[in-house]
Design an enzyme around this catalytic site. Structure first.
Site, mmCIF file in Angstrom:
data_model
loop_
_atom_site.group_PDB
_atom_site.id
_atom_site.type_symbol
_atom_site.label_atom_id
_atom_site.label_comp_id
_atom_site.label_asym_id
_atom_site.label_seq_id
_atom_site.Cartn_x
_atom_site.Cartn_y
_atom_site.Cartn_z
ATOM 1 N N LYS A 165 0.858 -1.191 0.000
ATOM 2 C CA LYS A 165 0.000 0.000 0.000
ATOM 3 C C LYS A 165 0.894 1.242 0.000
ATOM 4 O O LYS A 165 1.762 1.397 0.872
ATOM 5 C CB LYS A 165 -0.890 -0.045 1.243
ATOM 6 C CG LYS A 165 -2.169 0.727 1.124
ATOM 7 C CD LYS A 165 -3.076 0.376 2.294
ATOM 8 C CE LYS A 165 -4.364 1.131 2.277
ATOM 9 N NZ LYS A 165 -5.149 0.878 3.498
HETATM 10 O O1 G3P Z 1 -7.862 1.887 5.215
HETATM 11 C C1 G3P Z 1 -8.085 3.215 4.913
HETATM 12 C C2 G3P Z 1 -9.454 3.745 5.184
HETATM 13 O O2 G3P Z 1 -10.396 2.742 5.060
HETATM 14 C C3 G3P Z 1 -9.588 4.575 6.419
HETATM 15 O O3 G3P Z 1 -10.899 4.737 6.880
HETATM 16 O O4 G3P Z 1 -12.541 5.399 8.602
HETATM 17 O O5 G3P Z 1 -10.127 6.029 8.881
HETATM 18 O O6 G3P Z 1 -11.526 7.146 7.163
HETATM 19 P P1 G3P Z 1 -11.295 5.895 7.944
#
Ligand code: G3P
Length: 217
Positions: A87
């Site tokens: 990633k």
């Molecule tokens: O993995 C990255 C992403 O899904 C992060 O999500 O909830 O931290 O905006 P969030």
């Protein structure tokens, strides 16, 4: 649409995996920190454990922001298991790194995508996945789902092989809308996946069936 779980929590990964619908896992530095995992050895071991639990793509994120650092980290990550996808953040050196990884047969997930232009660059560099952050776009007052629709259209017209991996999912409706908009993958918190199971009429209907079943048991 494939289902990934967006967590580094082993209990949640196990629960989703046992449902039988899990296709992969995504992690990020915040999710790893949340599990209290510290130090390179512990981090590598944690990724290995996840790879042994789920037979699907497992995204492991680099924390370097320069080309050389990302390449060095990516090489170590892919050595853990054949299912690791590196990633990489959507920055200039990230695009260079994605190109290098692609030319060297290493699969990548370009993260922190908030616009179609960013996704086009990542696809052009050969990313296996692009991760648009739906919830964070919604949080900022825009509509994250518009980006999924736009990417779905662009990737189809251009014939890009890069898969659209909808991330930053906050609720079951996000998952449904992603499926409708043509996302290839949705990476979700466990709660959002389990939320898809729920409907009050299912609960009422089942209670009635079980009550009536007593009449002939
Ligand atoms: O993995 C990255 C992403 O899904 C992060 O999500 O909830 O931290 O905006 P969030």
């Amino acid at each position: 649409m494939k289902f990934f779980i967006d967590t580094a929590n082993l209990a949640q990964i196990k629960e989703a995996s046992e449902l039988g619908i899990l296709d992969g896992v995504t992690t990020n530095p915040s999710l790893m920190a949340k599990e209290g995992i510290k130090g390179e050895e512990a981090i590598m071991q944690h990724y290995k454990t996840i790879c042994e639990m789920v037979d699907g793509d497992i995204s492991a994120e680099v924390i370097s922001t320069d080309f050389e650092g990302m390449i060095a980290e990516g090489k170590k990550l892919v050595a853990i298991h054949k299912n690791i996808v590196v990633k990489v953040p959507m920055i200039k050196d990230g695009i260079k790194a994605i190109k290098w990884f692609t030319e060297n047969g290493i699969r990548t997930n370009c993260t922190l995508i908030f616009s179609a232009g960013q996704a086009i660059l990542a696809a052009k560099a050969g990313a296996s996945y692009v991760s648009p952050f739906i919830g964070r776009i919604d949080d900022s007052g825009w509509d994250g789902m518009d980006l999924i629709h736009q990417l779905s259209q662009i990737f189809s017209v251009q014939g890009y092989k890069t898969e659209i991996l909808a991330a930053s999912i906050r609720n079951p409706n996000h998952i449904i809308k992603c499926a409708e908009a043509g996302a290839d993958v949705c990476t979700c918190p466990l709660d959002s996946i389990l939320g898809l199971l729920k409907h009050p009429l299912t609960d009422i209907g089942l209670a009635k069936f079980l009550e009536d079943a007593k009449k002939f048991a």
